[in-house]
Design a protein around this motif. Structure first.
Motif, PDB file in Angstrom:
ATOM      1  N   LYS A  10       0.829  -1.198   0.000  1.00  0.00           N
ATOM      2  CA  LYS A  10       0.000   0.000   0.000  1.00  0.00           C
ATOM      3  C   LYS A  10       0.868   1.254   0.000  1.00  0.00           C
ATOM      4  O   LYS A  10       0.565   2.243  -0.685  1.00  0.00           O
ATOM      5  N   ALA A  11       1.960   1.224   0.743  1.00  0.00           N
ATOM      6  CA  ALA A  11       2.864   2.370   0.798  1.00  0.00           C
ATOM      7  C   ALA A  11       3.583   2.567  -0.531  1.00  0.00           C
ATOM      8  O   ALA A  11       3.848   3.705  -0.934  1.00  0.00           O
ATOM      9  N   ILE A  12       3.885   1.487  -1.223  1.00  0.00           N
ATOM     10  CA  ILE A  12       4.498   1.585  -2.549  1.00  0.00           C
ATOM     11  C   ILE A  12       3.542   2.285  -3.508  1.00  0.00           C
ATOM     12  O   ILE A  12       3.926   3.199  -4.250  1.00  0.00           O
ATOM     13  N   VAL A  13       2.272   1.862  -3.503  1.00  0.00           N
ATOM     14  CA  VAL A  13       1.280   2.467  -4.398  1.00  0.00           C
ATOM     15  C   VAL A  13       1.072   3.933  -4.041  1.00  0.00           C
ATOM     16  O   VAL A  13       0.955   4.792  -4.924  1.00  0.00           O
ATOM     17  N   LYS A  14       1.033   4.232  -2.749  1.00  0.00           N
ATOM     18  CA  LYS A  14       0.874   5.618  -2.328  1.00  0.00           C
ATOM     19  C   LYS A  14       2.021   6.473  -2.837  1.00  0.00           C
ATOM     20  O   LYS A  14       1.818   7.591  -3.323  1.00  0.00           O
ATOM     21  N   LEU A  15       3.224   5.946  -2.751  1.00  0.00           N
ATOM     22  CA  LEU A  15       4.395   6.658  -3.247  1.00  0.00           C
ATOM     23  C   LEU A  15       4.280   6.921  -4.744  1.00  0.00           C
ATOM     24  O   LEU A  15       4.487   8.041  -5.219  1.00  0.00           O
ATOM     25  N   LEU A  16       3.907   5.880  -5.502  1.00  0.00           N
ATOM     26  CA  LEU A  16       3.866   5.967  -6.960  1.00  0.00           C
ATOM     27  C   LEU A  16       2.738   6.852  -7.475  1.00  0.00           C
ATOM     28  O   LEU A  16       2.803   7.345  -8.604  1.00  0.00           O
ATOM     29  N   THR A  17       1.708   7.052  -6.664  1.00  0.00           N
ATOM     30  CA  THR A  17       0.558   7.837  -7.117  1.00  0.00           C
ATOM     31  C   THR A  17       0.495   9.229  -6.485  1.00  0.00           C
ATOM     32  O   THR A  17      -0.400  10.004  -6.806  1.00  0.00           O
ATOM     33  N   SER A  18       1.436   9.545  -5.604  1.00  0.00           N
ATOM     34  CA  SER A  18       1.385  10.823  -4.890  1.00  0.00           C
ATOM     35  C   SER A  18       2.399  11.846  -5.395  1.00  0.00           C
ATOM     36  O   SER A  18       2.315  13.019  -5.035  1.00  0.00           O
ATOM     37  N   TYR A  19       3.345  11.403  -6.216  1.00  0.00           N
ATOM     38  CA  TYR A  19       4.413  12.297  -6.639  1.00  0.00           C
ATOM     39  C   TYR A  19       4.554  12.323  -8.152  1.00  0.00           C
ATOM     40  O   TYR A  19       4.255  11.350  -8.833  1.00  0.00           O
ATOM     41  N   GLU A  20       5.020  13.464  -8.668  1.00  0.00           N
ATOM     42  CA  GLU A  20       5.208  13.606 -10.103  1.00  0.00           C
ATOM     43  C   GLU A  20       6.383  12.750 -10.568  1.00  0.00           C
ATOM     44  O   GLU A  20       7.280  12.409  -9.774  1.00  0.00           O
ATOM     45  N   PRO A  21       6.412  12.413 -11.859  1.00  0.00           N
ATOM     46  CA  PRO A  21       7.427  11.474 -12.353  1.00  0.00           C
ATOM     47  C   PRO A  21       8.869  11.935 -12.175  1.00  0.00           C
ATOM     48  O   PRO A  21       9.772  11.100 -12.051  1.00  0.00           O
ATOM     49  N   ASP A  22       9.127  13.254 -12.157  1.00  0.00           N
ATOM     50  CA  ASP A  22      10.515  13.682 -11.971  1.00  0.00           C
ATOM     51  C   ASP A  22      11.001  13.390 -10.551  1.00  0.00           C
ATOM     52  O   ASP A  22      12.171  13.054 -10.339  1.00  0.00           O
ATOM     53  N   THR A  23      10.098  13.502  -9.565  1.00  0.00           N
ATOM     54  CA  THR A  23      10.468  13.138  -8.193  1.00  0.00           C
ATOM     55  C   THR A  23      10.687  11.634  -8.077  1.00  0.00           C
ATOM     56  O   THR A  23      11.671  11.171  -7.493  1.00  0.00           O
ATOM     57  N   LEU A  24       9.774  10.851  -8.659  1.00  0.00           N
ATOM     58  CA  LEU A  24       9.907   9.391  -8.615  1.00  0.00           C
ATOM     59  C   LEU A  24      11.180   8.922  -9.319  1.00  0.00           C
ATOM     60  O   LEU A  24      11.783   7.928  -8.933  1.00  0.00           O
ATOM     61  N   ALA A  25      11.582   9.663 -10.345  1.00  0.00           N
ATOM     62  CA  ALA A  25      12.760   9.272 -11.122  1.00  0.00           C
ATOM     63  C   ALA A  25      14.061   9.458 -10.347  1.00  0.00           C
ATOM     64  O   ALA A  25      15.109   8.938 -10.754  1.00  0.00           O
ATOM     65  N   THR A  26      14.027  10.195  -9.241  1.00  0.00           N
ATOM     66  CA  THR A  26      15.237  10.376  -8.436  1.00  0.00           C
ATOM     67  C   THR A  26      15.369   9.312  -7.350  1.00  0.00           C
ATOM     68  O   THR A  26      16.340   9.307  -6.598  1.00  0.00           O
ATOM     69  N   ILE A  27      14.403   8.407  -7.275  1.00  0.00           N
ATOM     70  CA  ILE A  27      14.373   7.450  -6.171  1.00  0.00           C
ATOM     71  C   ILE A  27      15.212   6.207  -6.454  1.00  0.00           C
ATOM     72  O   ILE A  27      15.109   5.584  -7.514  1.00  0.00           O
TER      73      ILE A  27
END
Length: 283
Positions: free
Chosen positions: A144-161
């Motif tokens: 659930k936390a993974i999905v929350k992470l993936l759906t709560s932030y824009e792709p440029d933020t996710l791309a730095t992870i």
């Protein structure tokens, strides 16, 4: 937007950006766009960010840009993969998240009472907040936390992870994949046997046999992919067919493996309980 392209080709985060030092010429990082941006400083209650003004064609995102509109889950993952190599190569600050999903496993037993107490004191994984300035890795312990992470932030933020798994630091886009890509990795022998993958797709049907359940995804380009649950874990998987069919899901599995059915190459991901599936909404 958390990232912008400078006139010298460098990519910078909003938290690091200084107009006097970096200049006023800032653009969208998406290769299909590169439109002009403006900088919005942070306040006591908000973080700094970049945006377009939308006043003219030079300050509107292109329709193919990852920031043009709210993306679907699949579109967001594709954009993360697209941005990730560029951002990493250009030295943007990375965000490290520690991934520990041991407690999802019905077979998992904490080694000591002290360890259990320590884990109880850990920060709730469902409250994960990604901050560029955070030097301490966040920890994720549920799907659930993974999905929350993936759906709560824009792709440029996710791309730095980068995800920390057993001491390894892995780009997020390498382990969150569509089921046709998972199939490709399995059959080209490029799947990492030491990694568990997060695979998404839409459930087409469920086949329940005496010793095994098959949760079959809707084929993409003829690719047949199934989530597999063995009888030992039936008691931990209580979803009914009507709760699953037609639903878009993200599944976490301990093994990605090849199989053959009626002379056709298929792929499977072994799961163990309800907690190995998280719904992404109806298709």
């Amino acid at each position: 937007m958390n990232s912008a392209l400078l006139h010298n080709g460098q990519i910078i985060t909003a938290a690091e950006y200084n107009p006097e030092k970096n200049g006023q010429r800032i653009r969208c990082i998406d290769k299909s766009c590169h439109t002009d941006l403006i900088f919005v400083p942070g306040t006591d209650s908000s973080v700094p960010y970049f945006k377009t003004t939308g006043k003219n064609d030079h300050s509107k995102h292109h329709e193919k840009c990852g920031f043009y509109r709210i993306l679907t889950f699949e579109e967001s993952i594709r954009k993360v993969e697209e941005y990730q190599s560029d951002l990493m190569e250009k030295g943007i600050k990375e965000t490290l998240i520690r991934l520990n999903l041991k407690k999802l496993d019905p077979d998992y037993v904490a080694r000591t009472v002290e360890k259990e107490d320590s884990e109880k004191k850990a920060k709730d994984p469902n409250e994960v907040k990604v901050k560029q300035e955070n030097k301490t890795p966040n920890s994720i312990g549920t799907l659930k936390a993974i999905v929350k992470l993936l759906t709560s932030y824009e792709p440029d933020t996710l791309a730095t992870i980068l995800v920390s798994i057993n001491g390894r630091k892995i780009p997020l886009s390498l382990i969150v994949i569509s089921h046709d890509k998972a199939h490709e990795l399995a059959w080209s022998d490029q799947a990492d046997p030491t990694l568990s993958y997060f695979v998404y797709g839409v459930i087409q049907n469920v086949v329940r046999r005496e010793s095994v359940y098959y949760i079959n995804f809707e084929p993409i380009n003829g690719v047949v992919f199934s989530l597999v649950i063995f009888s030992k874990y039936f008691k931990h998987f209580t979803y009914k067919d009507e709760q699953l069919i037609g639903r878009k899901v993200l599944a976490y599995g301990s093994r990605l493996k090849k199989n053959e059915y009626k002379g056709k190459n298929t792929s499977e991901l072994v799961i163990k309980s309800n907690q190995y599936i998280e719904f992404l909404g109806k298709n």
